[in-house]
Scaffold this motif. Structure first.
Motif, PDB file in Angstrom:
ATOM      1  N   VAL A   1       0.851  -1.207   0.000  1.00 18.02           N
ATOM      2  CA  VAL A   1       0.000   0.000   0.000  1.00 18.02           C
ATOM      3  C   VAL A   1       0.881   1.249   0.000  1.00 18.02           C
ATOM      4  O   VAL A   1       0.610   2.217  -0.725  1.00 18.02           O
TER       5      VAL A   1
ATOM      6  N   ILE B   1      -4.252  -1.411   4.823  1.00 12.44           N
ATOM      7  CA  ILE B   1      -3.632  -2.625   4.263  1.00 12.44           C
ATOM      8  C   ILE B   1      -4.269  -3.069   2.947  1.00 12.44           C
ATOM      9  O   ILE B   1      -3.676  -3.853   2.210  1.00 12.44           O
ATOM     10  N   ALA B   2      -5.441  -2.597   2.636  1.00 11.12           N
ATOM     11  CA  ALA B   2      -6.066  -2.928   1.348  1.00 11.12           C
ATOM     12  C   ALA B   2      -7.146  -1.904   1.030  1.00 11.12           C
ATOM     13  O   ALA B   2      -7.688  -1.276   1.939  1.00 11.12           O
ATOM     14  N   ARG B   3      -7.392  -1.739  -0.264  1.00  9.44           N
ATOM     15  CA  ARG B   3      -8.444  -0.800  -0.676  1.00  9.44           C
ATOM     16  C   ARG B   3      -9.321  -1.464  -1.731  1.00  9.44           C
ATOM     17  O   ARG B   3      -8.874  -2.365  -2.430  1.00  9.44           O
TER      18      ARG B   3
ATOM     19  N   THR C   1     -12.332   0.167  -7.017  1.00 17.28           N
ATOM     20  CA  THR C   1     -13.440   0.671  -7.814  1.00 17.28           C
ATOM     21  C   THR C   1     -13.686   2.118  -7.446  1.00 17.28           C
ATOM     22  O   THR C   1     -13.288   2.556  -6.378  1.00 17.28           O
TER      23      THR C   1
ATOM     24  N   GLN D   1     -16.866   3.370  -7.533  1.00 19.49           N
ATOM     25  CA  GLN D   1     -18.246   3.576  -7.085  1.00 19.49           C
ATOM     26  C   GLN D   1     -18.395   3.448  -5.574  1.00 19.49           C
ATOM     27  O   GLN D   1     -19.336   3.962  -4.991  1.00 19.49           O
ATOM     28  N   THR D   2     -17.472   2.729  -4.933  1.00 15.25           N
ATOM     29  CA  THR D   2     -17.472   2.702  -3.475  1.00 15.25           C
ATOM     30  C   THR D   2     -16.077   3.081  -3.005  1.00 15.25           C
ATOM     31  O   THR D   2     -15.124   2.993  -3.760  1.00 15.25           O
TER      32      THR D   2
ATOM     33  N   THR E   1     -13.801   2.080   0.014  1.00 17.12           N
ATOM     34  CA  THR E   1     -13.643   1.235   1.188  1.00 17.12           C
ATOM     35  C   THR E   1     -12.183   0.870   1.359  1.00 17.12           C
ATOM     36  O   THR E   1     -11.487   0.673   0.381  1.00 17.12           O
TER      37      THR E   1
ATOM     38  N   THR F   1     -12.775  -2.905   8.574  1.00 15.11           N
ATOM     39  CA  THR F   1     -13.084  -2.312   7.276  1.00 15.11           C
ATOM     40  C   THR F   1     -13.709  -0.947   7.501  1.00 15.11           C
ATOM     41  O   THR F   1     -14.563  -0.784   8.359  1.00 15.11           O
TER      42      THR F   1
ATOM     43  N   LEU G   1      -2.350 -15.960  -3.709  1.00 11.46           N
ATOM     44  CA  LEU G   1      -2.278 -15.032  -2.583  1.00 11.46           C
ATOM     45  C   LEU G   1      -1.438 -13.802  -2.941  1.00 11.46           C
ATOM     46  O   LEU G   1      -1.816 -12.656  -2.653  1.00 11.46           O
TER      47      LEU G   1
ATOM     48  N   LEU H   1      -2.840 -10.027  -3.137  1.00 13.96           N
ATOM     49  CA  LEU H   1      -2.278  -8.940  -2.329  1.00 13.96           C
ATOM     50  C   LEU H   1      -1.822  -7.792  -3.221  1.00 13.96           C
ATOM     51  O   LEU H   1      -2.011  -6.617  -2.883  1.00 13.96           O
TER      52      LEU H   1
ATOM     53  N   THR I   1      -5.097  -5.932  -4.411  1.00 17.19           N
ATOM     54  CA  THR I   1      -5.884  -5.189  -3.409  1.00 17.19           C
ATOM     55  C   THR I   1      -5.053  -4.193  -2.607  1.00 17.19           C
ATOM     56  O   THR I   1      -5.622  -3.261  -2.027  1.00 17.19           O
ATOM     57  N   SER I   2      -3.739  -4.388  -2.533  1.00 15.60           N
ATOM     58  CA  SER I   2      -2.932  -3.456  -1.743  1.00 15.60           C
ATOM     59  C   SER I   2      -2.128  -2.498  -2.616  1.00 15.60           C
ATOM     60  O   SER I   2      -2.120  -1.292  -2.374  1.00 15.60           O
TER      61      SER I   2
ATOM     62  N   LEU J   1     -12.129 -18.156  -5.270  1.00 13.27           N
ATOM     63  CA  LEU J   1     -11.452 -17.715  -4.039  1.00 13.27           C
ATOM     64  C   LEU J   1     -11.442 -16.190  -3.925  1.00 13.27           C
ATOM     65  O   LEU J   1     -11.622 -15.638  -2.836  1.00 13.27           O
ATOM     66  N   TYR J   2     -11.226 -15.538  -5.061  1.00 13.28           N
ATOM     67  CA  TYR J   2     -11.203 -14.072  -5.078  1.00 13.28           C
ATOM     68  C   TYR J   2     -12.549 -13.522  -4.577  1.00 13.28           C
ATOM     69  O   TYR J   2     -12.594 -12.622  -3.737  1.00 13.28           O
TER      70      TYR J   2
ATOM     71  N   ILE K   1     -14.711 -15.069  -2.682  1.00 12.49           N
ATOM     72  CA  ILE K   1     -14.852 -15.365  -1.239  1.00 12.49           C
ATOM     73  C   ILE K   1     -14.076 -14.339  -0.410  1.00 12.49           C
ATOM     74  O   ILE K   1     -14.592 -13.760   0.555  1.00 12.49           O
TER      75      ILE K   1
ATOM     76  N   LEU L   1     -15.191 -11.671   2.320  1.00 12.10           N
ATOM     77  CA  LEU L   1     -14.675 -11.897   3.670  1.00 12.10           C
ATOM     78  C   LEU L   1     -14.026 -10.629   4.230  1.00 12.10           C
ATOM     79  O   LEU L   1     -14.192 -10.296   5.394  1.00 12.10           O
ATOM     80  N   PHE L   2     -13.287  -9.913   3.376  1.00 11.72           N
ATOM     81  CA  PHE L   2     -12.598  -8.694   3.820  1.00 11.72           C
ATOM     82  C   PHE L   2     -13.441  -7.431   3.614  1.00 11.72           C
ATOM     83  O   PHE L   2     -12.956  -6.321   3.843  1.00 11.72           O
ATOM     84  N   HIS L   3     -14.671  -7.592   3.124  1.00  8.38           N
ATOM     85  CA  HIS L   3     -15.597  -6.467   2.926  1.00  8.38           C
ATOM     86  C   HIS L   3     -15.042  -5.382   2.017  1.00  8.38           C
ATOM     87  O   HIS L   3     -15.325  -4.203   2.208  1.00  8.38           O
ATOM     88  N   ILE L   4     -14.217  -5.748   1.038  1.00 11.82           N
ATOM     89  CA  ILE L   4     -13.707  -4.706   0.130  1.00 11.82           C
ATOM     90  C   ILE L   4     -14.252  -4.891  -1.283  1.00 11.82           C
ATOM     91  O   ILE L   4     -13.755  -4.294  -2.227  1.00 11.82           O
TER      92      ILE L   4
ATOM     93  N   PRO M   1     -16.771  -4.323  -4.367  1.00  6.28           N
ATOM     94  CA  PRO M   1     -17.567  -3.159  -4.759  1.00  6.28           C
ATOM     95  C   PRO M   1     -19.066  -3.392  -4.633  1.00  6.28           C
ATOM     96  O   PRO M   1     -19.841  -2.447  -4.561  1.00  6.28           O
ATOM     97  N   ILE M   2     -19.475  -4.661  -4.631  1.00  8.46           N
ATOM     98  CA  ILE M   2     -20.906  -4.965  -4.495  1.00  8.46           C
ATOM     99  C   ILE M   2     -21.099  -6.009  -3.397  1.00  8.46           C
ATOM    100  O   ILE M   2     -20.174  -6.759  -3.089  1.00  8.46           O
TER     101      ILE M   2
END
Lengths: 264, 167
Positions: free
Chosen positions: A43, A113-115, A118, A120-121, A123, A160, B12, B16, B19-20, B57-58, B60, B64-67, B69-70
């Motif tokens: 990040v 640690i992650a974003r 997108t 549209q949101t 987070t 989150t 993995l 990472l 997403t990071s 897996l992606y 899931i 799981l990490f709530h990131i 977009p939907i």
């Protein structure tokens, strides 16, 4: 033929075991902490590039100039607040200060640690969680008390955060105008917020400063949120709506602070 | 078994990075669909089911990490992964770059359609306000990034395979 079927079944079992282990690893404390060690520099590197590749953001200024101007905007905003607060005779300020003190707040610093990838949101995940005292609804700030988001979910080691510009987030705000308009600002597209249902007779100007009103559980009053960018009449309703531009862009930050209420 | 662990490890690392690292980059670069691109490459060009598992897996992990977009993005990813496998087997050639590209865009279109349906249903039930112009604008930008990712992967993979180490 039978051997082939057996081999295939073994393969599926093996695959299932690996997937299961991977998910367990990622959701347990040790796994999460291990991931955070890798995620933080990633990040950091991405944000470092983001701060320097300024031409992609449509500006012609150097990164240093952009940083200076951002600091200047922030400092002017802070001066404006101080000025306004001092010139009002200030029972309100005293009350607000008392309110903030009464809140019994504690600050915890966290790394992003992650974003979400997108537009549209908005987070992001942070490396502090339930075990550090973070709770759902806790406000997240960056330097000098600029509110950037709220915690929406927590795991033992991470949380989150939805930024204020996320359409699912509503924030109780107050405008530093003559009538000290209050309301709930909600996120809209383009990293902006919208304050609706403002009575038409309200005196509201572009560049009015927006702060948190303190009328929301866990979010103290007086946190900076943004500046009024535009004021327009609402369609088919006798109200005004104000578009608010946040003071900071969260994509430029890797460190945030979570304001927590101390356990009673 | 070792192969599965290696595949999980690569997944993995890719996850990472997306997403990071990539998501912290400015503007449209933040939309780089690295995992999706690599998964499609594995499914279509290499004929490996690892790509299917990576996509599932992606979904899931995003939930799981709530990131994601939907909400419930897992379902969208499962549908997209399943249809990508079908397209790779029955529709597109796995020899050419255009076949891989066709499969990638077919899979992406399917993912977007699934996400659109989930978002639409969500907006009906939860009174969620969805800005469709932003949604489709993001999808367009992401599809362009997918084109870049696929070109990059195809070029790199061919070079690696033709290197003396692999011959």
């Amino acid at each position: 033929m039978r051997m082939k079927v057996q081999n295939r079944s073994l393969k599926f079992v093996g695959l299932g075991v690996v997937i299961f282990l991977l998910i367990i690893f990622l959701t347990t404390g040790l796994g999460e902490r291990t991931l955070h060690v890798v995620q933080r520099p990633l990040v950091g590197a991405g944000t470092w590039i983001s701060q320097r590749v300024f031409f992609l953001r449509g500006g012609q200024l150097s990164p240093e100039e952009v940083a200076k101007l951002q600091d200047r905007v922030l400092s002017l905003a802070i001066d404006r607040v101080k000025f306004d607060e001092l010139t009002r005779q200030n029972k309100d300020l005293k009350d607000t200060l008392k309110f903030v003190e009464r809140q019994d707040l504690r600050l915890v610093t966290a790394s992003i640690i992650a974003r979400s990838n997108t537009t549209q949101t908005s987070t992001f995940s942070i490396d502090r969680g339930e075990q550090d005292g973070v709770q759902v609804g806790d406000p997240v700030i960056v330097k000098d008390g600029v509110l950037v988001g709220k915690v929406v979910s927590v795991t033992p080691k991470s949380a989150t955060v939805h930024s204020l510009a996320d359409p699912s987030v509503g924030t109780a705000v107050s405008l530093l105008n003559q009538s000290q308009t209050i309301g709930v600002a909600e996120g809209i597209a383009g990293n902006l917020l919208r304050l609706k249902f403002i009575p038409q007779q309200t005196s509201i100007q572009v560049n009015d400063l927006v702060i948190s009103s303190g009328l929301e559980t866990g979010v103290p009053a007086g946190l900076f949120i943004g500046l009024v960018n535009d004021v327009r009449p609402e369609q088919n309703a006798p109200f005004l709506e104000a578009v608010i531009q946040p003071l900071v862009d969260i994509r430029q930050y890797t460190i945030v602070h979570v304001l927590m209420r101390q356990s009673l | 078994m070792t192969r599965f662990f290696l595949s999980a490890g690569f997944f993995l690392i890719t996850f990472l990075f997306e997403t990071s690292f990539f998501s912290s980059l400015p503007s449209f670069l933040a939309l780089t669909p690295l995992v999706f691109g690599l998964s499609i490459y594995l499914i279509q060009h290499e004929g490996m089911m690892d790509g299917f598992v990576w996509m599932v897996l992606y979904g899931i992990l995003m939930d799981l990490f709530h990131i994601a977009p939907i909400p419930f993005s897992f379902f969208a990813w499962v549908i997209a992964a399943g249809l990508s496998v079908l397209m790779a087997r029955h529709v597109f050639s796995n020899r050419s770059f255009y076949g891989v590209l066709g499969c990638a865009f077919g899979g992406y279109l399917c993912l977007m359609l699934s996400e659109t349906i989930i978002l639409f249903l969500q907006s009906l039930t939860d009174k969620l306000v969805v800005d469709w112009s932003i949604f489709f604008h993001t999808a367009l930008q992401q599809s362009l990034m997918l084109l870049c990712v696929m070109s990059f992967i195809f070029a790199i993979a061919r070079r690696i395979r033709s290197s003396p180490f692999f011959l």
